[in-house]
Motif scaffolding. Sequence first.
Motif, mmCIF file in Angstrom:
data_model
loop_
_atom_site.group_PDB
_atom_site.id
_atom_site.type_symbol
_atom_site.label_atom_id
_atom_site.label_comp_id
_atom_site.label_asym_id
_atom_site.label_seq_id
_atom_site.Cartn_x
_atom_site.Cartn_y
_atom_site.Cartn_z
ATOM 1 N N PRO A 181 0.885 -1.416 -0.038
ATOM 2 C CA PRO A 181 0.020 0.012 0.081
ATOM 3 C C PRO A 181 0.885 1.354 0.042
ATOM 4 O O PRO A 181 1.732 1.452 0.617
ATOM 5 C CB PRO A 181 -0.611 -0.171 1.217
ATOM 6 N N ARG A 182 0.438 2.269 -0.909
ATOM 7 C CA ARG A 182 0.980 3.545 -0.924
ATOM 8 C C ARG A 182 0.825 4.251 0.320
ATOM 9 O O ARG A 182 -0.252 5.307 -0.114
ATOM 10 C CB ARG A 182 0.777 4.134 -2.211
ATOM 11 N N ALA A 183 1.123 4.368 1.435
ATOM 12 C CA ALA A 183 0.587 4.758 2.630
ATOM 13 C C ALA A 183 1.727 6.004 3.291
ATOM 14 O O ALA A 183 1.359 6.385 4.235
ATOM 15 C CB ALA A 183 0.388 4.048 3.773
ATOM 16 N N ALA A 184 2.735 5.989 2.592
ATOM 17 C CA ALA A 184 3.833 6.846 3.192
ATOM 18 C C ALA A 184 3.299 8.460 3.254
ATOM 19 O O ALA A 184 3.546 8.738 4.469
ATOM 20 C CB ALA A 184 5.190 6.847 2.269
ATOM 21 N N LEU A 185 2.501 8.784 2.124
ATOM 22 C CA LEU A 185 1.964 10.302 2.569
ATOM 23 C C LEU A 185 1.120 10.302 3.792
ATOM 24 O O LEU A 185 1.237 11.197 4.626
ATOM 25 C CB LEU A 185 1.107 10.576 1.248
ATOM 26 N N ALA A 186 0.271 9.414 3.957
ATOM 27 C CA ALA A 186 -0.423 9.539 5.029
ATOM 28 C C ALA A 186 0.239 9.228 6.491
ATOM 29 O O ALA A 186 -0.198 9.836 7.411
ATOM 30 C CB ALA A 186 -1.718 8.158 5.128
ATOM 31 N N GLU A 187 0.991 8.321 6.527
ATOM 32 C CA GLU A 187 2.079 8.005 7.673
ATOM 33 C C GLU A 187 2.642 9.103 7.937
ATOM 34 O O GLU A 187 2.840 9.714 9.247
ATOM 35 C CB GLU A 187 2.911 6.641 7.372
ATOM 36 N N ALA A 188 3.299 10.049 6.938
ATOM 37 C CA ALA A 188 3.982 11.081 7.379
ATOM 38 C C ALA A 188 3.089 12.434 7.891
ATOM 39 O O ALA A 188 3.542 13.428 8.729
ATOM 40 C CB ALA A 188 4.689 11.661 5.898
ATOM 41 N N ALA A 189 1.769 11.983 7.437
ATOM 42 C CA ALA A 189 0.896 13.295 8.165
ATOM 43 C C ALA A 189 0.219 12.810 9.619
ATOM 44 O O ALA A 189 -0.473 13.585 10.020
ATOM 45 C CB ALA A 189 -0.280 13.431 7.033
ATOM 46 N N GLY A 190 0.836 11.699 9.932
ATOM 47 C CA GLY A 190 0.562 11.315 11.245
ATOM 48 C C GLY A 190 -0.916 10.567 11.311
ATOM 49 O O GLY A 190 -1.427 10.450 12.484
ATOM 50 N N LEU A 191 -1.298 10.075 10.265
ATOM 51 C CA LEU A 191 -2.518 9.473 10.208
ATOM 52 C C LEU A 191 -2.264 8.029 10.906
ATOM 53 O O LEU A 191 -1.049 7.240 10.546
ATOM 54 C CB LEU A 191 -3.277 9.181 8.870
ATOM 55 N N ALA A 192 -3.333 7.321 11.396
ATOM 56 C CA ALA A 192 -3.077 5.999 11.822
ATOM 57 C C ALA A 192 -2.923 4.988 10.742
ATOM 58 O O ALA A 192 -3.816 5.112 9.545
ATOM 59 C CB ALA A 192 -4.455 5.427 12.833
ATOM 60 N N ILE A 193 -1.880 4.028 10.766
ATOM 61 C CA ILE A 193 -1.720 3.157 9.976
ATOM 62 C C ILE A 193 -2.119 1.767 10.383
ATOM 63 O O ILE A 193 -1.563 1.313 11.488
ATOM 64 C CB ILE A 193 -0.125 3.062 9.549
ATOM 65 N N ALA A 194 -2.427 0.872 9.490
ATOM 66 C CA ALA A 194 -2.837 -0.592 9.957
ATOM 67 C C ALA A 194 -1.531 -1.199 10.319
ATOM 68 O O ALA A 194 -0.588 -1.302 9.431
ATOM 69 C CB ALA A 194 -3.695 -1.207 8.930
ATOM 70 N N ALA A 195 -1.525 -2.348 11.210
ATOM 71 C CA ALA A 195 -0.583 -3.451 11.348
ATOM 72 C C ALA A 195 -0.314 -3.830 10.102
ATOM 73 O O ALA A 195 -1.319 -4.485 9.390
ATOM 74 C CB ALA A 195 -0.851 -4.148 12.628
ATOM 75 N N ARG A 196 1.009 -4.314 10.089
ATOM 76 C CA ARG A 196 1.446 -5.126 8.887
ATOM 77 C C ARG A 196 0.632 -6.408 8.781
ATOM 78 O O ARG A 196 0.373 -6.979 7.553
ATOM 79 C CB ARG A 196 2.981 -5.225 8.961
ATOM 80 N N GLY A 197 0.494 -6.984 9.926
ATOM 81 C CA GLY A 197 -0.182 -8.317 10.045
ATOM 82 C C GLY A 197 -1.636 -8.386 9.493
ATOM 83 O O GLY A 197 -2.168 -9.223 9.151
ATOM 84 N N GLY A 209 -1.463 -0.414 5.369
ATOM 85 C CA GLY A 209 -2.239 0.544 4.677
ATOM 86 C C GLY A 209 -2.927 1.471 5.697
ATOM 87 O O GLY A 209 -2.637 1.642 6.793
ATOM 88 N N ILE A 210 -3.748 2.496 5.353
ATOM 89 C CA ILE A 210 -4.369 3.626 5.928
ATOM 90 C C ILE A 210 -5.618 2.893 6.767
ATOM 91 O O ILE A 210 -6.354 2.452 6.280
ATOM 92 C CB ILE A 210 -4.641 4.719 5.161
ATOM 93 N N ALA A 211 -5.579 3.010 8.100
ATOM 94 C CA ALA A 211 -6.542 2.530 9.013
ATOM 95 C C ALA A 211 -7.831 3.372 8.849
ATOM 96 O O ALA A 211 -7.780 4.552 8.852
ATOM 97 C CB ALA A 211 -6.279 2.311 10.504
ATOM 98 N N VAL A 212 -8.860 2.884 8.545
ATOM 99 C CA VAL A 212 -10.244 3.602 8.423
ATOM 100 C C VAL A 212 -10.987 2.781 9.278
ATOM 101 O O VAL A 212 -11.056 1.824 9.326
ATOM 102 C CB VAL A 212 -10.548 3.873 7.030
ATOM 103 N N MET A 232 -9.821 -1.652 6.268
ATOM 104 C CA MET A 232 -11.139 -1.461 7.158
ATOM 105 C C MET A 232 -11.477 -2.396 7.901
ATOM 106 O O MET A 232 -11.210 -3.818 7.837
ATOM 107 C CB MET A 232 -12.204 -1.050 5.863
ATOM 108 N N PRO A 233 -12.282 -2.272 9.031
ATOM 109 C CA PRO A 233 -13.015 -3.605 9.802
ATOM 110 C C PRO A 233 -14.026 -3.971 8.995
ATOM 111 O O PRO A 233 -14.836 -3.228 8.461
ATOM 112 C CB PRO A 233 -13.367 -2.830 10.936
ATOM 113 N N HIS A 234 -13.975 -5.289 8.779
ATOM 114 C CA HIS A 234 -15.149 -6.298 8.149
ATOM 115 C C HIS A 234 -16.024 -6.837 9.071
ATOM 116 O O HIS A 234 -15.413 -7.950 9.607
ATOM 117 C CB HIS A 234 -14.379 -6.957 6.969
ATOM 118 N N PRO A 235 -17.127 -6.677 9.264
ATOM 119 C CA PRO A 235 -17.910 -7.242 10.161
ATOM 120 C C PRO A 235 -18.433 -8.690 9.822
ATOM 121 O O PRO A 235 -18.525 -9.413 10.778
ATOM 122 C CB PRO A 235 -19.356 -6.462 10.155
#
Length: 419
Positions: free
Chosen positions: A250-266, A270-273, A293-296
């Motif tokens: 996942p191309r999450a570097a931009l979000a990570e640099a902005a301090g957004l929550a990132i999902a665990a690699r396991g 990616g970006i946690a939503v 994303m969480p999947h019910p």
Amino acid sequence: MVDAHRTFVIVGGGLAGAKAAETLRAEGFSGRVILVGDERDHPYERPPLSKGYLAGKEARESVFVHETAWYAGADVELHLGQPVTSIDRGARSVELGDGTVIHYDKLLLATGAEPRRLDIPGTDLAGVHHLRRLAHADRLKNVLSALGRDNGHLVIAGAGWIGLEVAAAARGYGAEVTVVEPEATPLLRVIGPELGQIFTELHSDHGVRFHFGTRLTEIIGQDGMVLAARTDDGEEHPAHDVLAAIGAAPRAALAEAAGLAIAARGDGGGIAVDASLRTSDPDIYAAGDVANMPHPLFGTRLRVEHWANALNSGPAAARAMLGRDVGYDRVPYFFSDQYDLGLEYSGWAPPGSYDQVVIRGDAGKREFIAFWLKDRRVLAGMNVNVWDVTETVQELIRTGRQIDPDTLADPSVPLESLI
């Protein structure tokens, strides 16, 4: 007339971003819609890059989400060939590569994924390829045509969906193909060992050579050109070109640099939503390949890299940005075409999550539906050369009811009656 007092910015020029822009206008949003993409091409769909377009069966123009004129007609401002380099959450703005700063009221990150790279000697040679972007497909299409014409050899690292689809396209051009795969069967991490042999036989029947249980350790070249690929068992495979098809990140570097929550690699990274595709910042959303994303239905977080997720999560995020009540719970879905085999897969059942695989139909003739079960509940289903059953399969997954495996395997029992 566009109301300049509200601005929604979409970062990412793929299917998710384009469909989000379309949905914003369809839902009546009258503010500015700005779509920023780091590629110069207009937003396009990725499945044809390894299927119809690559195989020469579909025109290049068919890959685009909208006709070029649609964007101006819908008052969607495009900034193409421009990466977003940073997000200032406090100022609610993004900065582009050329220094342009754009304010946003709501921001959607649909930055997608990027191919994983081979970390071995020789990857700088001219004949080493990846397949993720339209420019990659343009180049690879010409390469496959030349290999077929000259009886050339393609070595593919990885027997996942991209690797197998490119192998099928290459054989269609007449190229010689060797697939190197560290697992014992193709697609092991997606469909498990029970069905992998079907794809081994399918490709072997079409002249593809597999080298299982090994990895590439070096790409050998001369004068900048590929000559062979060496594996960790000491073998050398003749090659004029090599495709790295070892997955995507996942191309999450931009979000990570902005301090957004990132999902665990396991959990896939990616970006946690949340269920409405909102990130840890209430003004920023994420959709498509980069969103986790969480999947019910499955009781876990998922990051889904397939076409249907981009198609549906982009519009869902757009509606959430508009304040609509959104709970994204689509059953994961993807499709593949290889030679005369077409399939659709619904659900989520990686190895270790299921306790039984049930086959309905004739696997030997490659006309069947496979079901992955846990405690007699359907987690996933894959229909192979059997059509118009996807909705029923997905409903079986959604209901979560226990089903007798023998009844599920019996073609005389209507599938709909099991819901």
